[in-house]
Design an enzyme around this catalytic site. Sequence first.
Site, mmCIF file in Angstrom:
data_model
loop_
_atom_site.group_PDB
_atom_site.id
_atom_site.type_symbol
_atom_site.label_atom_id
_atom_site.label_comp_id
_atom_site.label_asym_id
_atom_site.label_seq_id
_atom_site.Cartn_x
_atom_site.Cartn_y
_atom_site.Cartn_z
ATOM 1 N N ASP A 119 0.888 -1.263 0.145
ATOM 2 C CA ASP A 119 0.045 -0.096 -0.113
ATOM 3 C C ASP A 119 0.700 1.184 -0.033
ATOM 4 O O ASP A 119 1.644 1.457 0.858
ATOM 5 C CB ASP A 119 -1.112 0.098 1.193
ATOM 6 C CG ASP A 119 -1.886 1.046 1.060
ATOM 7 O OD1 ASP A 119 -2.173 1.518 0.205
ATOM 8 O OD2 ASP A 119 -2.998 0.883 1.965
ATOM 9 N N ASP A 122 -2.618 2.190 -6.153
ATOM 10 C CA ASP A 122 -1.666 2.548 -5.061
ATOM 11 C C ASP A 122 -1.735 1.007 -4.244
ATOM 12 O O ASP A 122 -0.921 1.143 -3.207
ATOM 13 C CB ASP A 122 -1.864 3.529 -4.409
ATOM 14 C CG ASP A 122 -3.024 3.808 -3.636
ATOM 15 O OD1 ASP A 122 -3.944 2.997 -3.939
ATOM 16 O OD2 ASP A 122 -3.132 4.429 -2.420
ATOM 17 N N GLU A 123 -2.342 0.077 -4.366
ATOM 18 C CA GLU A 123 -2.495 -1.020 -3.878
ATOM 19 C C GLU A 123 -2.534 -2.386 -4.435
ATOM 20 O O GLU A 123 -3.297 -2.570 -5.522
ATOM 21 C CB GLU A 123 -3.788 -0.839 -2.971
ATOM 22 C CG GLU A 123 -3.937 -1.601 -1.774
ATOM 23 C CD GLU A 123 -5.213 -1.551 -0.927
ATOM 24 O OE1 GLU A 123 -5.480 -2.145 -0.019
ATOM 25 O OE2 GLU A 123 -5.996 -0.723 -1.371
#
Length: 461
Positions: free
Chosen positions: A11, A105-106
């Site tokens: 993350d 983003d993960e």
Amino acid sequence: MRAAPTILHLDMDAFFAAAEQASKPSLRGKPVVVGGLGPRGVVATASYEARRFGVHSAMPMGQARRLAPNAAYLVPRFGFYRAISGQVMELLGRLSPLVEPLSLDEAFVDLEAGGVADDSASARAVGERLRRDILATTGLTGSVGLAGTKMLAKIASEEAKPDGLVLIEPGTERELLGPRSVRIIPGVGPATGEHLRRAGITTVAEIVEAGEDELVRLLGRAHGAGLYRMALGHDERPVVAERDAKSVSVEDTFDVDLHDRLRIRLEVERLAERCVARLRGSGHSGRTIVLKVRRYDFSTLTRSETLRGPTDDPVVVREAATRLLDVVDTTGGVRLLGVGVSGLADYTQEDLFAQAEQAEQAGQTDGVPEPEAGAAGEAAAEMPAAPPTATETAERRWSPGHDVRHAVYGAGWVQGSGVGRVTVRFEEPGSAPGRVRTFAVDDPELAASDPLPLVEGGAVA
């Protein structure tokens, strides 16, 4: 449950805001808030400096401004974020063929499938190397969680924030989860949490103590049984390399309610074209066109129309969306509009004509879908858009945070604009904090530009 912590969850830390701070030296170490800047905008991401004031994602922007009036408020640059995300996902792809992106983003990574880790020591080494590689490639930091299940890996990455790594050893799950709030378990939102609280269950240990039968009684068979298993640390969900998109959509919330029917129609047409651009970008077409309308009183209506076959034709989608609008009452005003396409496929309406032609040549017509009447015909004339006002032009062209270049002063970014002027700070990712200068919004020497890479040789949008 795996015997080794070989599921990794990455993350990125305050991704949008961190990317803005990295590209703008004057904002490093200062509160930054990224999101919609209008009166109805919401926060997309807040930097850790802004979070100290209580600002968080999904908060109304007006509330954020009251909490942190001196923060920098910027409009998102999604193309820029996607370019950085692409770099990160490429690094993850080098570790394993099983990478499951959850957002820009993960992502989850199955390290065992990639043959790069088979025990705690090797998994930790991979995670630390990944964090170093991300920093060297993008200039940004990410937090890593390692565990034997997806649920625990995600919990571990939350524990690691910011810029850390947490590994949960298999066999320690019950001890770790027991004292935590029930909200830590995926699928337990505010409503379920409150339902459990009224039953005297507030921690994960109390879920286990209550037992599966009691949870089924409280929450139903599927939810109750699943929650009990997760409270024990059991999560059999695999890392899935490809997550099939079910729909593509875009929507806009307006600062002031729209009342003019022509303006509403123009906005729907514009949204339809943006939706098709995103649809084509994903390599899909779709059969069902969906219109979303949120009215002045917050009531939300959705209408849909299903075509004979999938399409990525902007004319077809636009006309379907406007037909749907014709049956929606917009009296009183509209605060949000959205257009989406679902029933996705990897072929288009035009392919159906080719299929029909091939079948006809072969003397076979059964089972070939009949093309939508008029779908491949002459496009209807577009309704001309109303010319923007000078204020609208300035706001679109000079959005706070967006990149510009001046013929004399070079690269910079917009700090703000209004009353015919635009303020620019001239600096680059690798420079010292730059000077601020103000220009007329129509200055011929000032132009919008592409973002600069955060790291030399890095990707840009």
